[in-house]
Structure formats: structure tokens, C-alpha cells
Design a protein around this motif. Structure first.
Motif, PDB file in Angstrom:
ATOM      1  N   UNK A 292      45.705  36.994  46.154  1.00 57.13           N
ATOM      2  CA  UNK A 292      45.150  36.963  44.798  1.00 57.13           C
ATOM      3  C   UNK A 292      43.827  37.698  44.701  1.00 57.13           C
ATOM      4  N   UNK A 293      43.002  37.616  45.740  1.00 57.82           N
ATOM      5  CA  UNK A 293      41.678  38.217  45.653  1.00 57.82           C
ATOM      6  C   UNK A 293      41.737  39.743  45.604  1.00 57.82           C
ATOM      7  N   UNK A 294      42.864  40.332  46.054  1.00 55.37           N
ATOM      8  CA  UNK A 294      42.988  41.782  46.020  1.00 55.37           C
ATOM      9  C   UNK A 294      43.260  42.304  44.614  1.00 55.37           C
ATOM     10  N   UNK A 295      43.612  41.421  43.670  1.00 58.14           N
ATOM     11  CA  UNK A 295      43.879  41.842  42.299  1.00 58.14           C
ATOM     12  C   UNK A 295      42.600  41.993  41.491  1.00 58.14           C
ATOM     13  N   UNK A 296      41.479  41.591  42.066  1.00 60.77           N
ATOM     14  CA  UNK A 296      40.220  41.604  41.325  1.00 60.77           C
ATOM     15  C   UNK A 296      39.142  42.271  42.170  1.00 60.77           C
ATOM     16  N   UNK A 297      38.021  42.592  41.530  1.00 60.96           N
ATOM     17  CA  UNK A 297      36.920  43.266  42.208  1.00 60.96           C
ATOM     18  C   UNK A 297      35.644  42.471  42.031  1.00 60.96           C
ATOM     19  N   UNK A 298      34.648  42.783  42.863  1.00 64.26           N
ATOM     20  CA  UNK A 298      33.358  42.121  42.747  1.00 64.26           C
ATOM     21  C   UNK A 298      33.232  40.906  43.635  1.00 64.26           C
ATOM     22  N   UNK A 299      32.126  40.188  43.447  1.00 61.81           N
ATOM     23  CA  UNK A 299      31.869  38.988  44.226  1.00 61.81           C
ATOM     24  C   UNK A 299      32.672  37.803  43.731  1.00 61.81           C
ATOM     25  N   UNK A 300      32.391  36.631  44.326  1.00 62.35           N
ATOM     26  CA  UNK A 300      33.166  35.454  44.013  1.00 62.35           C
ATOM     27  C   UNK A 300      33.024  35.050  42.545  1.00 62.35           C
ATOM     28  N   UNK A 301      31.828  35.184  41.978  1.00 61.52           N
ATOM     29  CA  UNK A 301      31.629  34.826  40.571  1.00 61.52           C
ATOM     30  C   UNK A 301      32.428  35.759  39.660  1.00 61.52           C
ATOM     31  N   UNK A 302      32.413  37.049  39.986  1.00 63.53           N
ATOM     32  CA  UNK A 302      33.161  38.009  39.180  1.00 63.53           C
ATOM     33  C   UNK A 302      34.666  37.760  39.284  1.00 63.53           C
ATOM     34  N   UNK A 303      35.139  37.448  40.492  1.00 63.48           N
ATOM     35  CA  UNK A 303      36.565  37.190  40.687  1.00 63.48           C
ATOM     36  C   UNK A 303      37.001  35.963  39.905  1.00 63.48           C
ATOM     37  N   UNK A 304      36.224  34.893  39.967  1.00 61.10           N
ATOM     38  CA  UNK A 304      36.556  33.670  39.227  1.00 61.10           C
ATOM     39  C   UNK A 304      36.570  33.919  37.726  1.00 61.10           C
TER      40      UNK A 304
END
Length: 299
Positions: A188-200
Motif C-alpha cells: 500500500x505504501x508504494x501507491x503514495x509519496x511523501x512521509x508518513x503524514x502525507x501517506x496517511x
């Protein structure tokens, strides 16, 4: 096997099933599993194991020769070449293509998406590594030499037609019952960019975007499902009007013109895709030479 080892005095924590592979992707997939019922205890890369096993065989060559009858039968010619390019495609009927090296795969898939000159393909064999598994990052041998060596060994090897002793029918049935392969899903984390706050934040936006999409997963927008389309929208790679069902709704309420809706379809699936074509897969002239292609050659 586990029961046999325990009966011989082995402790349960000393027993495991380890997968040996030259593939970094398979290692990452196995280590990334979050299930506790996987039959695989761990994974060992080929580069680490190769020299150790080779040294053991060299020191115990006489004993290994004595125990040759207890060893499982040799691989067949087909099995030897399974890790090489075209080893899968050659078993399928119809038009097949085998493509290796990740950049070649990406280029070919993009060509299929953007042009109409790749049609009527029944099976695609796509390998990320150059020369397929022989070119894996964790292989101990040069990929070209390994490919040549496997090919020559396969030519000399007799094809084993009746392999009834290993595995036995009982062992094979037990393997089918005990080993379950779950579908491989992207992290799932590969579908988004940035740090943990940005991903959430992006994950929350995707869930909100799903409130507007129909959830039919028809794939007409070009994405395999509505959730993937929502992720594309959040990344700025698509928009809500990419969904055909929302297009009809927007047209019904006068918020999207028919010309714009048609342009969106052409953007995803290519121009002239909705025109009559008797040469496409399943049509009456499938597989025949196009008359317009003959006209081009004559000119």
C-alpha cells in the motif's frame, strides 16, 4: 517431512521450509508477507547458498555418489529451461510473445496502451530481468554463460515422461492441501509519496474519493478497479470524469459535453477505438492480413 524429522529427535524450532531463489523480488515478497500460516519459514538467495553447497559436494563427492539412488530424479529438459526467456510462452497456443528486461517490458506495455499495432496476442511472458532468471541480481554466474549452459544441458538431458516416484501421489495431495498461495498485492505504501503524514492524508483522500465512484470495478476507465482510479485521481494522474458512469451522470446534468466525454475515452483507449474493426480479436477477420496494410505496402 516435518513429522519424520521430529521423530528423529529434531526440535520444532529447528525445522523449516526455506525457499532458495536468485530473485530479489521474490525475496522481498516473501519477507513482506504478514500472514502467520505461510508454510515458508524463510528465503535464501542463490548467491549466498551456491558456494557453500558447492564446497560440501566437493568434500563429499564419494558419499554423494553412493547416495545417488536416494536422490530425486533429475530435472527434465523443459524444467531446466523454465527460468529462461520463452520457457512459458512456448507452451501456449496462438500468438505469444516473450519479453525480458524491465525497460523492454515497460516500453512494450506502453506501446500496447497507446497504439493499435499490437493486437491478437494470446499470451505475454514478461520478465523483469535481462535473460530472465539467469540474469537475476543474486545469481552467481554471468547471465549469458548461464543461459548457454542451461540450454546445452537441456539438449543432452532426456525428457522424463513418467515421474511417478517423486513426489508420490500421497505427498502431492498433501502439498495441495497444506500449501495455500495468496494473491500477490502491491504494498500500500508504494501507491503514495511523501512521509508518513502525507501517506496517511492521501489514504484518507482515497477513501473519501471512493464515496463518489460506483465501485463496479469495470476497468473501462483504464484502471483495473475503482480504488486504483481513486489513487490515480489523488496523485493527479486522472480525474473523476475518467469514470464512464460519472461521465454519463455529468452529461445528464449538463456539466460535461459529449465532445469532451468522447475525448476522454480516446485519451484512455486511443483514437478510432470505437470505429468498426473486423480484424480485432474475436471478430470475423481475426488473424487475416488487413487490406489497408497491403495498400500501404503497394504504395
Amino acid at each position: 517431512v516435518q513429522e519424520d524429522l521430529q521423530n528423529k529427535g529434531a526440535e520444532p524450532q529447528e525445522i523449516g521450509l526455506f525457499y532458495i531463489t536468485p530473485c530479489a523480488a521474490k525475496i522481498a515478497e516473501i519477507k513482506g508477507q504478514h500472514t502467520t500460516d505461510s508454510p515458508i519459514s524463510g528465503v535464501i538467495n542463490m548467491d549466498t547458498l551456491y558456494n557453500k553447497v558447492n564446497q560440501v559436494l566437493a568434500r563429499n563427492s564419494h558419499e554423494a555418489e553412493m547416495n545417488r539412488e536416494r536422490m530425486p530424479p533429475k530435472l527434465s529438459s523443459c524444467e531446466m529451461c523454465w527460468s529462461l526467456t520463452n520457457s512459458e510462452a512456448c507452451h501456449f497456443e496462438g500468438r505469444t510473445l516473450a519479453i525480458d528486461e524491465i525497460h523492454n517490458v515497460i516500453e512494450f506495455l506502453e506501446r500496447m496502451e497507446t497504439t493499435n499495432n499490437v493486437q491478437n496476442v494470446d499470451f505475454l511472458e514478461l520478465r523483469a530481468c535481462d535473460r530472465s532468471c539467469a540474469g537475476g541480481a543474486l545469481t552467481p554466474e554471468n547471465r549469458f554463460l548461464a543461459t548457454e549452459r542451461l540450454g546445452k544441458r537441456a539438449e543432452k538431458n532426456e525428457l522424463i515422461k513418467d515421474n511417478v516416484n517423486f513426489p508420490s501421489e500421497k505427498a502431492w495431495k498433501r502439498m495441495q492441501q497444506d500449501i495455500h498461495i495468496e494473491p500477490i498485492l502491491p504494498m500500500a505504501k508504494l501507491n503514495y509519496t511523501g512521509g508518513i503524514e502525507s501517506v496517511l492524508k492521501q489514504m484518507s483522500q482515497v477513501r473519501e474519493m471512493m464515496c463518489y465512484l460506483p465501485g463496479i470495478d469495470c476497468g473501462a476507465c483504464g484502471a483495473p478497479g475503482c480504488k486504483v482510479l481513486a489513487e490515480d485521481i489523488i496523485r493527479g494522474e486522472a480525474q473523476l470524469s475518467s469514470c464512464l458512469f460519472l461521465q454519463r451522470d455529468l452529461e445528464h446534468h449538463g456539466r460535461l459535453s459529449g465532445e469532451r466525454a468522447y475525448a476522454l475515452i480516446e485519451k484512455v483507449w486511443g483514437k478510432n477505438r470505437l470505429e468498426k474493426d473486423c480484424y480485432k480479436r474475436g471478430a470475423k477477420l481475426e488473424g487475416e492480413t488487413r487490406t489497408d496494410d497491403l495498400d500501404k505496402k503497394d504504395n
